[in-house]
Design a protein around this motif. Structure first.
Motif, PDB file in Angstrom:
ATOM      1  N   PHE A   1       0.790  -1.225   0.000  1.00 17.12           N
ATOM      2  CA  PHE A   1       0.000   0.000   0.000  1.00 17.12           C
ATOM      3  C   PHE A   1       0.825   1.279   0.000  1.00 17.12           C
ATOM      4  O   PHE A   1       0.523   2.217  -0.736  1.00 17.12           O
ATOM      5  CB  PHE A   1      -0.942  -0.016   1.214  1.00 17.12           C
ATOM      6  CG  PHE A   1      -1.871   1.162   1.281  1.00 17.12           C
ATOM      7  CD1 PHE A   1      -2.665   1.505   0.206  1.00 17.12           C
ATOM      8  CD2 PHE A   1      -1.951   1.932   2.430  1.00 17.12           C
ATOM      9  CE1 PHE A   1      -3.529   2.600   0.269  1.00 17.12           C
ATOM     10  CE2 PHE A   1      -2.809   3.018   2.508  1.00 17.12           C
ATOM     11  CZ  PHE A   1      -3.598   3.351   1.416  1.00 17.12           C
TER      12      PHE A   1
ATOM     13  N   THR B   1       2.041  -0.074  -4.929  1.00 18.32           N
ATOM     14  CA  THR B   1       0.801  -0.831  -4.815  1.00 18.32           C
ATOM     15  C   THR B   1       1.008  -2.268  -5.242  1.00 18.32           C
ATOM     16  O   THR B   1       1.519  -2.534  -6.329  1.00 18.32           O
ATOM     17  CB  THR B   1      -0.298  -0.200  -5.695  1.00 18.32           C
ATOM     18  OG1 THR B   1      -0.507   1.146  -5.275  1.00 18.32           O
ATOM     19  CG2 THR B   1      -1.609  -0.968  -5.552  1.00 18.32           C
TER      20      THR B   1
ATOM     21  N   THR C   1     -10.766  -6.423   0.311  1.00 22.25           N
ATOM     22  CA  THR C   1     -10.417  -5.699  -0.903  1.00 22.25           C
ATOM     23  C   THR C   1     -11.646  -5.348  -1.745  1.00 22.25           C
ATOM     24  O   THR C   1     -11.563  -4.497  -2.629  1.00 22.25           O
ATOM     25  CB  THR C   1      -9.452  -6.523  -1.779  1.00 22.25           C
ATOM     26  OG1 THR C   1     -10.065  -7.782  -2.080  1.00 22.25           O
ATOM     27  CG2 THR C   1      -8.135  -6.744  -1.069  1.00 22.25           C
TER      28      THR C   1
ATOM     29  N   THR D   1      -8.013   0.996  -5.676  1.00 27.62           N
ATOM     30  CA  THR D   1      -8.539   1.278  -4.337  1.00 27.62           C
ATOM     31  C   THR D   1      -8.576   0.033  -3.443  1.00 27.62           C
ATOM     32  O   THR D   1      -8.833   0.153  -2.246  1.00 27.62           O
ATOM     33  CB  THR D   1      -9.976   1.831  -4.425  1.00 27.62           C
ATOM     34  OG1 THR D   1     -10.834   0.843  -5.025  1.00 27.62           O
ATOM     35  CG2 THR D   1     -10.020   3.094  -5.260  1.00 27.62           C
TER      36      THR D   1
ATOM     37  N   TYR E   1      -6.368  -2.058  -2.175  1.00 24.89           N
ATOM     38  CA  TYR E   1      -5.458  -2.180  -1.034  1.00 24.89           C
ATOM     39  C   TYR E   1      -5.804  -1.176   0.068  1.00 24.89           C
ATOM     40  O   TYR E   1      -5.584  -1.455   1.251  1.00 24.89           O
ATOM     41  CB  TYR E   1      -4.008  -1.993  -1.503  1.00 24.89           C
ATOM     42  CG  TYR E   1      -3.558  -3.112  -2.409  1.00 24.89           C
ATOM     43  CD1 TYR E   1      -3.289  -4.378  -1.906  1.00 24.89           C
ATOM     44  CD2 TYR E   1      -3.442  -2.915  -3.780  1.00 24.89           C
ATOM     45  CE1 TYR E   1      -2.901  -5.411  -2.730  1.00 24.89           C
ATOM     46  CE2 TYR E   1      -3.047  -3.951  -4.622  1.00 24.89           C
ATOM     47  CZ  TYR E   1      -2.781  -5.195  -4.085  1.00 24.89           C
ATOM     48  OH  TYR E   1      -2.401  -6.227  -4.904  1.00 24.89           O
ATOM     49  N   LEU E   2      -6.333  -0.034  -0.331  1.00 23.51           N
ATOM     50  CA  LEU E   2      -6.820   0.915   0.667  1.00 23.51           C
ATOM     51  C   LEU E   2      -7.934   0.274   1.487  1.00 23.51           C
ATOM     52  O   LEU E   2      -7.968   0.384   2.718  1.00 23.51           O
ATOM     53  CB  LEU E   2      -7.326   2.180  -0.026  1.00 23.51           C
ATOM     54  CG  LEU E   2      -7.967   3.248   0.869  1.00 23.51           C
ATOM     55  CD1 LEU E   2      -6.933   3.826   1.819  1.00 23.51           C
ATOM     56  CD2 LEU E   2      -8.595   4.348   0.020  1.00 23.51           C
TER      57      LEU E   2
ATOM     58  N   VAL F   1     -12.978   2.452   5.323  1.00 24.59           N
ATOM     59  CA  VAL F   1     -13.102   3.276   4.119  1.00 24.59           C
ATOM     60  C   VAL F   1     -14.045   2.633   3.108  1.00 24.59           C
ATOM     61  O   VAL F   1     -14.626   3.314   2.260  1.00 24.59           O
ATOM     62  CB  VAL F   1     -11.706   3.515   3.500  1.00 24.59           C
ATOM     63  CG1 VAL F   1     -11.796   4.343   2.233  1.00 24.59           C
ATOM     64  CG2 VAL F   1     -10.796   4.211   4.505  1.00 24.59           C
TER      65      VAL F   1
END
Length: 387
Positions: A71, A75, A128, A233, A235-236, A243
Motif C-alpha cells: 500500500f 501498490t 479488498t 482502491t 489495497y486501501l 473506508v
C-alpha cells in the motif's frame, strides 16, 4: 409528559457531550494502543498456533508489514516480497498474523480440495472488495453462502451451454477482427481490443445485449479501465476497512468524478443495476439474470437488484481482467509464449503432468466459473487466426 421526555433526552445528550473530553479520548486511544501491542506480542508468542512456522517476525506481528509493501511505497508489491521470503525461509512461511503461504505445488490438491471440503474465505482477503461486489459469489465469505450462489449460475457455464453460444461468439470475434483490420490510427492496444471483445461477449450472454465496446469508434472506454480503477482502491480497503463504507456515497458523487473512476461508478451503480431491472421486466430476452430471478435454488433475499448487480460486476471483472502466477522451477522462462512446453518431448503427446500446476483458473470449489468459456474463446481465436 412529552416535555419531561424531551428534558430527559436533552440531559442525556448533554451528559454524553461532557463525557467526550480530550482526556477521555486520550484514554480510549491509550487502551487501543495497549490492546494492539498485546495482540502483536501474542502473535509472535509460543501461544499462537502459527508460532512455529518460519517467516519475518514483523510479518507475524501485525498486518502493517504487509501493508508496507502492498500500500505505501508501491501498490501490490507484497507478492514479490513473499517470493523472496520463500528463498530465505523455505516452502511454507508465515506471511501475516493469520496466514501461511506455500510454494510447494504438491500441496495444491490439499489446499484447493473440492467436494465436501469446507473452507471459508479469509476476511482480510475479502476486505479488498466493496459495494455490490461484496454480495457476489466471489465476495461470499462462508462456504455455504458461496455454494448457494455458485450452484445457481454453474449450469450457465457448462461445456454444453457454452457450445450453444458458438455462433454468437464467432460473430463477435469476427466483429473484433474486422475492426482491427480497418484500424488506421495509432497502434492498437491489443489488450484493449481483447477486453472489448470479452466484455461484449459476456454481457451479451449475461444480459441479452452487449455493452457496445466493439461498436464504438475506438477501443476506449472499456471495462479494463473501469476495473483498474477498482484495483487501485482495493489495497486501501484491505488495510483500512472502514473506508469501504464510503463506496455507498459514490452514486451521489459520480457527477463530480472524471475518467476511469467515473466509468467504474457508472458501471457499478447505474448500468449493471439497469440490466438487472430490465431482466425483471423482460424475462424472455435477458438470459442468465432472467433465469436467476426465476431460480428455485436462490431464496428471494438473493434476488435483489443490489446483489445481482454485484454478481454481474463479478462476472464482467473476472471475464475481462484476471491474472496468473509464474513459477520458473515448473515453467522455465514462464513469461515466454511457448506452447511446446505442454508437449512431452519423448512421447510427443500432451504433457498431462503439468496440468496439476496450472493455477490460471484456481482450483477446488471456488475454481473460475468461466474456465470453459475462456477455453472456448481461445479456440475461436485460433480459428480466426488460422483460417
Amino acid at each position: 409528559m412529552a416535555v419531561t421526555e424531551l428534558n430527559q433526552s436533552f440531559t442525556i445528550d448533554c451528559g454524553l457531550l461532557k463525557a467526550v473530553t480530550f482526556w477521555n479520548g486520550l484514554c480510549i486511544l491509550g487502551l487501543w494502543v495497549a490492546y494492539r501491542t498485546l495482540q502483536a506480542v501474542y502473535n509472535v508468542s509460543p501461544l499462537h498456533p502459527l508460532y512455529h512456522f518460519p517467516g519475518p517476525r514483523l510479518a507475524a506481528m501485525s498486518f502493517a508489514y504487509e501493508a508496507w509493501f502492498d500500500f505505501f511505497p508501491h501498490t501490490g508489491r507484497y507478492s514479490f516480497e513473499i517470493k523472496k521470503m520463500h528463498e530465505k525461509y523455505g516452502p511454507i512461511i508465515r506471511i501475516n498474523p493469520d496466514e501461511l503461504h506455500t510454494n510447494d505445488y504438491d500441496m495444491v490438491d490439499q489446499i484447493y480440495a473440492g467436494g465436501g471440503h469446507v473452507l471459508d474465505k479469509q476476511q482480510h482477503y475479502l476486505n479488498t472488495v466493496a459495494g455490490p461486489l461484496t454480495q457476489s459469489s466471489f465476495g461470499a465469505r462462508d462456504h455455504e453462502t458461496h455454494r448457494i450462489r455458485r450452484s445457481a449460475v454453474n449450469r450457465f457455464f457448462s461445456r454444453g451451454q457454452i457450445m450453444k453460444l458458438e455462433p454468437e461468439v464467432h460473430q463477435l470475434a469476427q466483429r473484433r477482427c474486422d475492426k482491427m483490420l480497418r484500424w488506421r490510427q495509432a497502434p492498437i492496444g491489443v489488450n484493449e481490443a481483447y477486453n472489448c471483445f470479452t466484455a461484449d461477449t459476456i454481457s451479451q450472454y449475461a444480459f441479452g445485449q452487449p455493452l457496445g465496446f466493439l461498436e464504438q469508434n475506438g477501443w476506449r472506454p472499456n471495462f479494463k479501465a473501469a476495473f483498474h480503477a477498482f484495483l487501485n482502491t482495493s489495497y486501501l480497503f484491505r488495510f483500512i476497512p472502514i473506508v469501504r463504507n464510503l463506496v455507498h456515497l459514490t452514486p451521489y458523487l459520480a457527477k463530480y468524478m472524471e475518467g476511469d473512476m467515473k466509468l467504474l461508478v457508472d458501471e457499478m451503480t447505474v448500468k449493471l443495476p439497469g440490466h438487472v431491472e430490465r431482466a425483471m421486466r423482460d424475462r424472455e430476452n435477458s438470459r442468465i439474470f432472467a433465469e436467476l430471478l426465476d431460480s428455485k435454488e436462490l431464496p428471494d433475499s438473493e434476488k435483489t437488484v443490489y446483489r445481482l448487480a454485484g454478481e454481474g460486476f463479478s462476472l464482467m471483472s473476472a471475464g475481462t481482467e484476471t491474472t496468473a502466477h509464474h513459477d520458473e522451477d515448473i515453467f522455465p522462462d514462464s513469461y515466454t509464449y511457448n506452447p511446446e512446453r505442454w508437449i512431452d518431448p519423448i512421447s510427443g503427446q500432451k504433457n498431462h503432468a503439468l496440468e496439476k500446476y496450472l493455477m490460471s483458473f484456481s482450483k477446488g470449489s471456488r475454481q473460475c466459473l468461466g474456465m470453459k468459456w475462456v477455453i472456448k474463446g481461445n479456440h475461436d481465436e485460433f480459428f480466426f487466426k488460422t483460417r
